[in-house]
Design an enzyme around this catalytic site. Structure first.
Site, mmCIF file in Angstrom:
data_model
loop_
_atom_site.group_PDB
_atom_site.id
_atom_site.type_symbol
_atom_site.label_atom_id
_atom_site.label_comp_id
_atom_site.label_asym_id
_atom_site.label_seq_id
_atom_site.Cartn_x
_atom_site.Cartn_y
_atom_site.Cartn_z
ATOM 1 N N ASP A 196 0.868 -1.170 0.000
ATOM 2 C CA ASP A 196 0.000 0.000 0.000
ATOM 3 C C ASP A 196 0.923 1.244 0.000
ATOM 4 O OD1 ASP A 196 -2.446 1.516 0.456
ATOM 5 O OD2 ASP A 196 -1.743 1.760 2.515
ATOM 6 N N LEU A 197 0.391 2.404 -0.320
ATOM 7 C CA LEU A 197 1.248 3.605 -0.361
ATOM 8 C C LEU A 197 1.075 4.473 0.894
ATOM 9 C CD1 LEU A 197 3.218 5.448 -1.909
ATOM 10 C CD2 LEU A 197 1.222 6.529 -2.970
ATOM 11 N N THR B 236 1.123 10.399 3.843
ATOM 12 C CA THR B 236 0.462 11.506 3.144
ATOM 13 C C THR B 236 -0.863 11.876 3.793
ATOM 14 O OG1 THR B 236 -0.191 9.819 1.593
ATOM 15 C CG2 THR B 236 1.480 11.339 0.839
ATOM 16 N N LYS C 272 -8.748 6.866 5.733
ATOM 17 C CA LYS C 272 -7.542 6.140 5.326
ATOM 18 C C LYS C 272 -7.909 4.941 4.460
ATOM 19 C CE LYS C 272 -4.272 7.645 8.766
ATOM 20 N NZ LYS C 272 -3.386 7.305 9.878
ATOM 21 N N GLY C 273 -7.282 4.867 3.292
ATOM 22 C CA GLY C 273 -7.541 3.756 2.368
ATOM 23 C C GLY C 273 -8.829 3.894 1.581
ATOM 24 N N ARG D 127 -11.157 8.931 -3.056
ATOM 25 C CA ARG D 127 -11.373 10.374 -2.945
ATOM 26 C C ARG D 127 -12.874 10.716 -2.894
ATOM 27 N NH1 ARG D 127 -8.682 13.391 -7.720
ATOM 28 N NH2 ARG D 127 -7.104 11.836 -7.161
ATOM 29 N N SER E 274 -2.482 0.603 -4.391
ATOM 30 C CA SER E 274 -2.964 1.769 -3.645
ATOM 31 C C SER E 274 -4.289 2.266 -4.183
ATOM 32 C CB SER E 274 -1.919 2.887 -3.753
ATOM 33 O OG SER E 274 -2.451 4.118 -3.339
ATOM 34 N N ALA E 275 -5.108 2.831 -3.297
ATOM 35 C CA ALA E 275 -6.360 3.467 -3.714
ATOM 36 C C ALA E 275 -6.116 4.831 -4.342
ATOM 37 C CB ALA E 275 -7.275 3.633 -2.499
ATOM 38 N N SER E 276 -4.928 5.375 -4.161
ATOM 39 C CA SER E 276 -4.666 6.751 -4.600
ATOM 40 C C SER E 276 -4.500 6.850 -6.116
ATOM 41 C CB SER E 276 -3.400 7.280 -3.933
ATOM 42 O OG SER E 276 -3.081 8.552 -4.474
ATOM 43 N N ASN F 92 -2.951 9.327 -7.249
ATOM 44 C CA ASN F 92 -1.712 10.108 -7.329
ATOM 45 C C ASN F 92 -0.484 9.284 -6.965
ATOM 46 O OD1 ASN F 92 -3.067 12.662 -7.926
ATOM 47 N ND2 ASN F 92 -3.875 12.481 -5.839
ATOM 48 N N LYS G 265 -10.966 -1.048 -1.891
ATOM 49 C CA LYS G 265 -10.772 -1.936 -0.744
ATOM 50 C C LYS G 265 -11.968 -1.764 0.201
ATOM 51 C CE LYS G 265 -5.862 -0.772 -1.097
ATOM 52 N NZ LYS G 265 -4.761 0.021 -0.521
ATOM 53 N N GLU H 296 -0.115 -3.377 4.591
ATOM 54 C CA GLU H 296 -1.264 -2.447 4.641
ATOM 55 C C GLU H 296 -1.400 -1.768 6.002
ATOM 56 O OE1 GLU H 296 -3.900 -0.819 3.828
ATOM 57 O OE2 GLU H 296 -4.130 -1.284 1.722
ATOM 58 N N ASP H 297 -1.877 -0.511 5.990
ATOM 59 C CA ASP H 297 -2.127 0.197 7.254
ATOM 60 C C ASP H 297 -3.619 0.383 7.531
ATOM 61 O OD1 ASP H 297 -2.469 2.137 5.165
ATOM 62 O OD2 ASP H 297 -2.427 3.694 6.714
HETATM 63 P P1 B16 Z 1 -6.203 10.249 -4.003
HETATM 64 P P2 B16 Z 1 -3.671 4.171 0.019
HETATM 65 C C1 B16 Z 1 -5.457 6.198 -0.120
HETATM 66 O O1 B16 Z 1 -4.197 5.662 -0.384
HETATM 67 C C2 B16 Z 1 -5.458 7.094 1.112
HETATM 68 O O2 B16 Z 1 -5.190 6.345 2.269
HETATM 69 C C3 B16 Z 1 -6.803 7.769 1.256
HETATM 70 O O3 B16 Z 1 -6.819 8.600 2.381
HETATM 71 C C4 B16 Z 1 -7.092 8.576 -0.023
HETATM 72 O O4 B16 Z 1 -8.378 9.183 0.055
HETATM 73 C C5 B16 Z 1 -7.026 7.626 -1.214
HETATM 74 O O5 B16 Z 1 -5.753 7.005 -1.263
HETATM 75 C C6 B16 Z 1 -7.282 8.335 -2.536
HETATM 76 O O6 B16 Z 1 -6.231 9.208 -2.779
HETATM 77 O O7 B16 Z 1 -7.118 11.378 -3.669
HETATM 78 O O8 B16 Z 1 -4.742 10.608 -4.082
HETATM 79 O O9 B16 Z 1 -6.664 9.482 -5.230
HETATM 80 O O10 B16 Z 1 -3.608 4.124 1.508
HETATM 81 O O11 B16 Z 1 -4.626 3.160 -0.585
HETATM 82 O O12 B16 Z 1 -2.305 4.145 -0.632
HETATM 83 MG MG MG Z 2 -2.929 3.171 3.322
#
Ligand code: B16
Ligand code: MG
Length: 218
Positions: free
Chosen positions: A9-10, A17, A45-46, A49, A114-116, A118, A145, A169-170
């Protein structure tokens, strides 16, 4: 030595972040008259957006049109990206680099899950994108997730079955996703919160080479 798939996970695992997400969300929440605390930030978290915004609006029982939500999502992401643009290697969490180095030196598969949306620019900013054989992020999956899609895709791209895949994972949802996929889940963070994880460490600084060898050889 066997070869396994190690999926990271990121946010909260490689870099913290969450603090940047918090500042960007708080600005919008407060403008809407919604109290937004660090405790509230834990709920995000996780979480994707769009779902994060819905949770914040729910805290204040604020109703909004899709056009308003889209504008806030764009504003939040602009603010967030301005913050992460200043990130550097010193923001990589303790203990992550030795683990990445050992996995690379021992020819293990390394993926990001990662869910992000970015994830790629953040990995570039902190200078470690080249460690990852595979990157699966919020742009690549339809289901968030605890749906295991992000990890299943990462393992497939590394060419490894679930039983040979390990997930760091956190978030509770991320641990559940790994477990649903029948992968080995390693919780990074509070053991009570992440009690569903097969293994748990407060941070990567607690992970030693003997543990990594055990994961590879089991
Ligand atoms: P973004 P992970 C998640 O990343 C974050 O924990 C979560 O807080 C955030 O809303 C999500 O990514 C989306 O991020 O706005 O950059 O697309 O923990 O899955 O790495
Ligand atoms: Mg995470």
């Amino acid at each position: 030595m066997k070869q396994k798939a190690f999926i990271f996970d990121l946010d909260g695992v490689i870099v913290d972040t969450a603090k940047y997400h918090y500042v960007a969300w708080k600005k919008i929440a407060n403008r809407l008259g919604i109290d937004f605390t660090h405790e509230h930030n834990e709920l995000l978290k996780g979480v994707s957006r769009g779902r994060s915004l819905d949770i914040i609006l729910g805290l204040g029982q604020v109703e909004a049109s899709q056009a308003e939500k889209d504008a806030w999502l764009a504003e939040k992401n602009d603010d967030y990206m301005n913050s992460v643009a200043n990130m550097a290697a010193d923001e990589i969490l303790d203990g992550v680099m030795p683990v990445l180095e050992w996995l690379k030196a021992n020819n293990q598969g390394i993926a990001l899950g990662s869910a992000s949306k970015n994830a790629r620019p953040i990995l570039e900013r902190v200078g470690i994108i080249h460690y990852f054989d595979v990157i699966v992020d919020g742009n690549d999956v339809a289901n968030a997730k605890p749906d295991p899609e992000v990890f299943v895709r990462a393992a497939q791209l590394l060419g490894k079955p679930a039983e040979d895949s390990i997930v760091f994972e956190d978030s509770i949802a991320g641990i559940q996703a790994a477990n649903i996929a029948h992968m080995t889940s390693v919780g990074i963070g509070d053991a009570n919160t992440l009690h569903e994880a097969k293994h748990n460490f407060n941070s990567f600084a607690e992970i030693n080479i003997h543990f990594l060898e055990t994961l590879v050889n089991s």
